[in-house]
Design an enzyme around this catalytic site. Structure first.
Site, PDB file in Angstrom:
ATOM      1  N   HIS A   1       0.813  -1.224   0.000  1.00  0.00           N
ATOM      2  CA  HIS A   1       0.000   0.000   0.000  1.00  0.00           C
ATOM      3  C   HIS A   1       0.841   1.266   0.000  1.00  0.00           C
ATOM      4  O   HIS A   1       0.327   2.355  -0.192  1.00  0.00           O
ATOM      5  CB  HIS A   1      -0.940  -0.006   1.211  1.00  0.00           C
TER       6      HIS A   1
ATOM      7  N   ASP B   1       3.753   9.333  -0.817  1.00  0.00           N
ATOM      8  CA  ASP B   1       2.538   8.615  -0.437  1.00  0.00           C
ATOM      9  C   ASP B   1       2.290   7.503  -1.450  1.00  0.00           C
ATOM     10  O   ASP B   1       2.385   7.749  -2.651  1.00  0.00           O
ATOM     11  CB  ASP B   1       1.347   9.589  -0.466  1.00  0.00           C
TER      12      ASP B   1
HETATM   13  C1  GDG Z   1      -2.118   3.869   3.161  1.00  0.00           C
HETATM   14  C2  GDG Z   1      -1.059   4.517   2.272  1.00  0.00           C
HETATM   15  C3  GDG Z   1      -2.652   4.455   0.344  1.00  0.00           C
HETATM   16  C4  GDG Z   1      -9.116  10.622   7.056  1.00  0.00           C
HETATM   17  N1  GDG Z   1      -9.655  11.452   7.968  1.00  0.00           N
HETATM   18  C5  GDG Z   1     -10.826  10.906   8.345  1.00  0.00           C
HETATM   19  C6  GDG Z   1     -10.994   9.729   7.629  1.00  0.00           C
HETATM   20  N2  GDG Z   1      -9.928   9.573   6.854  1.00  0.00           N
HETATM   21  C7  GDG Z   1      -9.740   8.487   5.891  1.00  0.00           C
HETATM   22  C8  GDG Z   1      -9.794   9.049   4.494  1.00  0.00           C
HETATM   23  C9  GDG Z   1      -9.068   7.991   3.690  1.00  0.00           C
HETATM   24  C10 GDG Z   1      -8.102   7.411   4.700  1.00  0.00           C
HETATM   25  O1  GDG Z   1      -8.486   7.880   5.993  1.00  0.00           O
HETATM   26  C11 GDG Z   1      -6.663   7.873   4.463  1.00  0.00           C
HETATM   27  O2  GDG Z   1      -6.170   7.182   3.336  1.00  0.00           O
HETATM   28  P1  GDG Z   1      -4.814   7.598   2.613  1.00  0.00           P
HETATM   29  O3  GDG Z   1      -4.733   6.830   1.348  1.00  0.00           O
HETATM   30  O4  GDG Z   1      -4.826   9.064   2.397  1.00  0.00           O
HETATM   31  O5  GDG Z   1      -3.627   7.294   3.622  1.00  0.00           O
HETATM   32  P2  GDG Z   1      -3.055   6.115   4.602  1.00  0.00           P
HETATM   33  O6  GDG Z   1      -3.923   5.926   5.776  1.00  0.00           O
HETATM   34  O7  GDG Z   1      -1.658   6.509   4.877  1.00  0.00           O
HETATM   35  O8  GDG Z   1      -3.092   4.761   3.718  1.00  0.00           O
HETATM   36  C12 GDG Z   1      -1.708   5.336   1.162  1.00  0.00           C
HETATM   37  C13 GDG Z   1      -3.596   3.681   1.244  1.00  0.00           C
HETATM   38  O9  GDG Z   1      -2.896   2.980   2.283  1.00  0.00           O
HETATM   39  C14 GDG Z   1      -4.423   2.666   0.449  1.00  0.00           C
HETATM   40  O10 GDG Z   1      -3.602   1.780  -0.257  1.00  0.00           O
HETATM   41  O11 GDG Z   1      -3.428   5.279  -0.513  1.00  0.00           O
HETATM   42  O12 GDG Z   1      -0.737   5.884   0.305  1.00  0.00           O
HETATM   43  O13 GDG Z   1      -0.179   5.334   3.058  1.00  0.00           O
HETATM   44  O14 GDG Z   1      -9.928   6.988   3.262  1.00  0.00           O
HETATM   45  O15 GDG Z   1     -11.129   9.216   4.145  1.00  0.00           O
HETATM   46  N3  GDG Z   1     -12.076   8.950   7.756  1.00  0.00           N
HETATM   47  C15 GDG Z   1     -13.037   9.367   8.632  1.00  0.00           C
HETATM   48  N4  GDG Z   1     -12.921  10.496   9.377  1.00  0.00           N
HETATM   49  C16 GDG Z   1     -11.828  11.292   9.279  1.00  0.00           C
HETATM   50  O16 GDG Z   1     -11.737  12.297   9.984  1.00  0.00           O
HETATM   51  N5  GDG Z   1     -14.137   8.646   8.775  1.00  0.00           N
END
Ligand code: GDG
Length: 465
Positions: free
Chosen positions: A165, A375
């Site tokens: 990921h 990322d």
């Molecule tokens: C890893 C990789 C890759 C955020 N704030 C709230 C909330 N979120 C949710 C978002 C989104 C998720 O968290 C964050 O996803 P990301 O992809 O930005 O980042 P990582 O957690 O680091 O994920 C990344 C991912 O895996 C998938 O393969 O894209 O690069 O590092 O879904 O919506 N959700 C809620 N409240 C919040 O305040 N409910």
């Protein structure tokens, strides 16, 4: 008669639910983060089991939102000292910075690798106990890089996949890890290894080629010959659950929340940041870019507000606590300098917002600033676009997010270059509706191609072959 689909076994460090006290009662709550957002809908649709760490405190017939969860949960319980070495010592302190090409941030703690191996072994036992030979086993992410080979030793004919990921770095950076070969050998137990981008996949192939003896790497066909087996490497960019997001984003309660947010910020235009609190996400640089805009343009102080939503993450790790302190200070400093009556420049949440509120923020925001230093993919960029079902809005996106490979309708920035970000932000805010709409239209088409169900179905179909 069509053959029944094989059962799916998803294996990841963190599971989709944990027990938490809400309103005085212990209840299961969904974990935040990209992985759970991506895989929960897949397992719900297909059935199977999710193996992850946990205290074993989730009830057997878990009920979520009043309905029984349509898949099983198996929890791996680690001792405190193994959990510390595996999670903090290796995964957070060593693998996370290396994989994000931040070698200077690595803290080496030698014996922790034994804990990492012990934890992977405990996962192996849990998977063997809750699966059968014909199941598809899909291991997730950098916490479990030794697991594919451990499973292979027990189940020679099993279908085993591993998905990364996060980014995969160049071989010059990956080789900083003292047990680099053990990790690569661990992964080569899989049949299918997936990455978000072609660049990460090629980096991985290069690492195997350079650091593992007696393998043959075919870079153009993306295959590795390892003993008698062939390991396939694929580019499989993750997406978001589009239908579910759009249904919720269109809900009248979300529309009411959008209006409430607009009133709350005195109808200033909203620049939005949403991140897990992490040093890879570039939050400090983003705040500096906004400050530069406020400093250089007096009118901006009355016109714009930055809303930064930060989800607490790895809170007991010192580097994260320190980062939180620095961000708090920076936000306080900017607000102290530029606030006027009724107008605070940065509205800042440090908590997990429920999805309707999060989506209302996506809908209310004129500009989303998604500026990680590095990322794997970044789902926030995709969710912002998914929530903007018509009209404009501008996505400003770091060139070092995997998503930048796929979202050409975004305005691209170098997140290390604060001046570049401030200039691009200014340009984004100056765009007319006629300039925004064709870009957003293009982004919608690009995000449509990245649907998470298509990602999972496509990956599983390849694993099944
Ligand atoms: C890893 C990789 C890759 C955020 N704030 C709230 C909330 N979120 C949710 C978002 C989104 C998720 O968290 C964050 O996803 P990301 O992809 O930005 O980042 P990582 O957690 O680091 O994920 C990344 C991912 O895996 C998938 O393969 O894209 O690069 O590092 O879904 O919506 N959700 C809620 N409240 C919040 O305040 N409910």
């Amino acid at each position: 008669m069509a053959r029944a689909k094989r059962r799916l076994v998803v294996v990841s460090n963190r599971g989709p639910f944990r027990m938490q006290i809400v309103g005085g009662r212990k209840r299961p709550v969904r974990a935040a983060g990209g992985l759970v957002a991506a895989l929960d809908p897949v397992l719900r649709a297909r059935g199977g089991v999710w193996v992850s760490t946990g205290d074993g405190d989730l009830p057997k017939d878990l009920r979520i939102d009043g309905a029984r969860l349509p898949y099983e949960i198996a929890q791996v319980k680690l001792t405190r000292s193994v959990a510390e070495g595996y999670y903090e010592g290796v995964s957070n302190a060593m693998l996370w910075p290396i994989m994000h090409s931040m070698a200077a941030t690595v803290r080496m703690t030698g014996p922790a690798f034994e804990d990492y191996a012990t934890a992977n072994r405990a996962f192996c036992e849990a998977v063997l106990a809750s699966s059968k030979d014909s199941d598809l086993i899909w291991v997730q992410d950098f916490h479990l890089m030794l697991l594919p080979a451990m499973l292979r030793a027990e189940r020679r004919r099993a279908h085993i996949g591993w998905f990364c990921h996060i980014p995969w770095p160049g071989s010059d950076i990956f080789r900083v890890l003292p047990w680099r070969e053990a990790i690569l050998q661990g992964l080569l137990g899989a049949d299918l290894i997936g990455f978000h981008t072609e660049g990460y996949a090629q980096n991985f192939l290069r690492c195997v080629n350079d650091l593992v003896p007696a393998v043959h790497v075919d870079f153009s066909r993306m295959q590795i010959r390892h003993g008698r087996r062939t390991v396939r490497v694929v580019v499989a960019p993750i997406g978001v659950p589009l239908d579910a997001i759009q249904t919720l984003a269109a809900d009248p309660r979300v529309s009411a929340e959008v209006e409430r947010i607009q009133q709350w910020v005195n109808n200033r235009r909203i620049i939005l940041g949403v991140d897990r609190l992490d040093y890879t996400k570039g939050i400090e640089q983003r705040l500096l870019a906004f400050e530069q805009l406020l400093r250089s343009d007096r009118a901006a102080r009355n016109r714009y507000v930055m809303v930064q939503i930060m989800v607490p993450s790895r809170t007991d790790v010192k580097a994260y606590a320190d980062l939180k302190t620095r961000i708090d200070q920076r936000v306080g400093d900017i607000n102290g300098r530029y606030a006027s009556a009724g107008r605070i420049p940065i509205q800042y949440f440090y908590r997990n917002l429920p999805p309707p509120q999060l989506y209302a923020h996506y809908r209310a925001a004129d500009v989303a600033l998604v500026t990680p230093l590095r990322d794997g993919m970044n789902l926030v960029a995709l969710e912002y676009v998914a929530c903007r079902m018509q009209g404009g809005g501008v996505l400003v996106l770091s060139e070092f997010a995997g998503a930048a490979e796929y979202l050409e309708g975004a305005l691209r920035v170098n997140p290390y270059d604060v001046h570049d970000m401030a200039t691009t932000l200014k340009a984004a805010l100056a765009m007319t509706a006629d300039e925004q709409e064709p870009r957003m239209h293009r982004l919608r088409a690009e995000v449509h191609k990245l649907d998470v169900h298509r990602w999972a179905d496509g990956y599983i179909a390849q694993l099944e072959r």
